[in-house]
Scaffold this active site. Structure first.
Site, PDB file in Angstrom:
ATOM      1  N   CYS B  81      29.027  41.539  33.383  1.00  0.00           N
ATOM      2  CA  CYS B  81      30.053  42.248  34.150  1.00  0.00           C
ATOM      3  C   CYS B  81      29.726  42.332  35.629  1.00  0.00           C
ATOM      4  CB  CYS B  81      30.254  43.656  33.596  1.00  0.00           C
ATOM      5  SG  CYS B  81      30.825  43.634  31.900  1.00  0.00           S
ATOM      6  N   SER B 201      37.819  50.740  28.651  1.00  0.00           N
ATOM      7  CA  SER B 201      38.514  49.997  29.699  1.00  0.00           C
ATOM      8  C   SER B 201      39.439  48.965  29.084  1.00  0.00           C
ATOM      9  CB  SER B 201      37.517  49.323  30.646  1.00  0.00           C
ATOM     10  OG  SER B 201      36.702  48.418  29.949  1.00  0.00           O
ATOM     11  N   HIS B 328      39.751  45.864  33.535  1.00  0.00           N
ATOM     12  CA  HIS B 328      38.429  45.259  33.685  1.00  0.00           C
ATOM     13  C   HIS B 328      38.455  43.793  33.300  1.00  0.00           C
ATOM     14  CE1 HIS B 328      34.215  44.616  33.812  1.00  0.00           C
ATOM     15  NE2 HIS B 328      33.886  45.004  32.601  1.00  0.00           N
TER      16      HIS B 328
END
Lengths: 160, 383
Positions: B81, B201, B328
């Site tokens: 991420c 998310s 996200h």
């Protein structure tokens, strides 16, 4: 563990094996230099970077529950809910696994499921078959009903 | 070494775009960022392209195929991420090294719905048998650990979702823009205790891009008026932690990254006006209040209770709506956060503007069970 009578079972992970006493055990390596423990074989200690210090060892099949979560949604085909548990083995590494014999909705009931709860490691057959047609065996955690007075893990003293 | 500035930055509205391709999404964000500074692809000396889903499929090159095949060096970046922020940092590094003075960085992701991954180990499906590999479970553990240490409640974690969903109603580029009262958050489908569906998310498609420049280039182009100075860029991988193989570390890796960033910038958390941190799950936001030293150890519960991190509070966190509500898209988030901070530093954030914002911090951290984690932190300042 009576379903293990007979031929050595097909373990689902490489860090399970049959110990000298014929019982299944988690095994791994301990560093001679810093004392850290790891599941499975290790070449070099990831903590102190020492080479040639890793000693193969069987680990105790009990420990304490460090943290956990009840998983309700997972990949297609996976039975839920189940309780994911992170257990500090006694004199051993910290291991991720599934806690059985405790209902998922026990989360919140400290009498049934609480931090530092003593657990045993057991090995059972799964319903997944290895290529040879025999069931995979894997380890689970279960509450240690007759808890010995094992002191709480000293891992809590490490940096947090 | 030169100071590095963001001179153009933008993101597309996050959403679901199954009929677009990854390079098309990237190209759209790239053109927005180039337009934001009045430059063209021909002005760019290198491209750093962050994407996970097609990491081995030359997304950067395919993006240039959309907007101009100038033959510049392309680096395709994958770092969990932290992918987008790593692409940004690689651009920063190239300018610091004096190799280039104008580079384009892009982060992009196109995601399916539902849980990420599905680990099968030598023919044995781990999930459920040896705990869980799902990301909600990974981050549920981090929340439960905080509960263990400090008694943090389900309700306190849920308040993060209430806050970030509210903030997103003020952000036209957010995927979800709907108020979610506390009762609704806590009653939503439980995914992995204590994270309910509204505390996870959103998997969305999205892209963000930033044009970075050396000080000399900014002055030459006359763009200092809207430029944002990069005061710090720090990155860490998960250092040894005794439980790291069992439960992926996102705390220590963040703390070390934050310390390095504050030191590089020569300032501390008390100097920040706003923060965009990695709230992949509501539980994550609370632990990162402490990891980023926004409050003392064990004080995250108090911090969310106090309202300090809401827009209008002492230190607004995730006024964009965060990953929880803005969305996200894995590779894009690291640059989308920087876009959010930059927008406030430029005074262009409209209804969600943090008044007088001069210094902001962005944080992303990602990883996978029994693999490792990566954290990237940037501190940005109005030029």
């Amino acid at each position: 563990m009576s379903d293990l009578a007979g031929a050595a079972p097909h373990f689902a992970v490489p860090y399970l094996r049959i110990a000298g006493d014929g019982k299944p055990t988690l095994w791994g390596a301990r560093c001679n230099s810093c004392g850290e423990n790891y599941l499975g074989a290790r070449m070099v200690c990831p903590r102190c970077c020492t080479r040639g210090s890793m000693m193969e060892t069987d680990f105790a099949m009990h420990g304490r529950l460090y943290t956990y979560s009840a998983v309700y949604r997972s990949y297609p085909g996976v039975r839920t809910p189940f309780i994911m548990a992170i257990v500090d083995l006694e004199d051993g590494p910290t291991v991720r696994g599934t806690l059985v014999d405790v209902p998922a909705d026990a989360v919140g009931d400290d009498s049934v499921l609480h931090f530092d709860m003593p657990v045993r490691v057991i090995v059972r057959a799964t319903d997944q078959l290895a290529p040879d047609g025999h069931p995979y065996h894997v380890f689970y955690f279960t509450p240690a009903l007759n808890a010995d007075s094992h002191p709480a893990s000293d891992k809590d003293d490490h940096h947090e | 070494m030169s100071e590095v500035y963001v001179i153009g930055i933008d993101m597309i509205r996050f959403g679901r775009f199954p009929d677009r391709t990854v390079p098309q999404l990237a190209a759209e964000a790239a053109l927005l960022a180039l337009d934001d500074c009045g430059l063209t692809i021909g002005d760019m000396q290198a491209l750093f392209s962050g994407n996970l889903g097609e990491a081995n499929a030359l997304v950067g090159q395919r993006t240039l195929r959309e907007i101009g095949m100038t033959g510049i060096p392309v680096v395709n970046v994958a770092n969990a991420c932290a992918t987008g922020a790593t692409a940004f940092r690689d651009g920063w590094t190239a300018i610091k090294a004096g190799l280039h003075d104008l580079v384009l960085t892009v982060g992009v992701e196109q995601m399916g719905k539902g849980l990420l991954g599905n680990a099968v180990n030598d023919g044995f499906a781990i999930e459920g048998e040896i705990g869980s590999d799902t990301t909600p479970a990974m981050f549920a553990l981090i929340g439960m650990e905080h509960t263990r240490k400090y008694g943090t409640s389900f309700e306190q974690f849920a308040q993060v979702a209430v806050k970030n969903h509210h903030h997103a109603t003020l952000n036209p580029k957010a995927m979800y823009r709907r108020e979610t009262p506390l009762e609704e958050v806590m009653a939503a489908e439980m995914i992995s205790y204590p994270n309910t569906k509204l505390m996870c998310s959103a998997n969305v498609d999205g892209a963000a891009a930033a044009v970075l420049a050396s000080a000399a280039a900014v002055k030459r182009l006359g763009l200092m008026g809207r430029a944002v100075r990069v005061r710090a860029s720090a990155m860490t991988s998960n250092p040894f932690d005794t439980r790291d193989m069992a439960t992926t570390d996102f705390n220590l890796v963040t703390r070390l990254g934050a310390s390095a960033a504050y030191e590089m910038a020569g300032l501390g958390p008390e100097d920040l006006d706003l923060v965009e941190l990695h709230d992949c799950f509501a539980t994550a936001e609370l632990v990162h209040y402490e990891n980023l030293m926004l409050c003392g150890a064990g004080k995250a519960g108090q911090m969310i209770d106090s309202g300090e991190t809401w827009l209008g509070g002492r230190l607004p966190v995730n006024v964009s709506g965060g990953l929880l509500s803005k969305g996200h898209p894995l590779g894009a988030t690291g640059i989308a956060n920087i876009y959010e901070i930059s927008t406030h530093l430029r005074g262009e954030a409209g209804a969600r503007q943090v008044e007088g914002a001069r210094i902001g911090l962005t944080h992303v951290v990602g990883g996978a069970p029994a693999m490792g984690s990566s954290c990237a932190i940037h501190i940005l300042e109005k030029a």
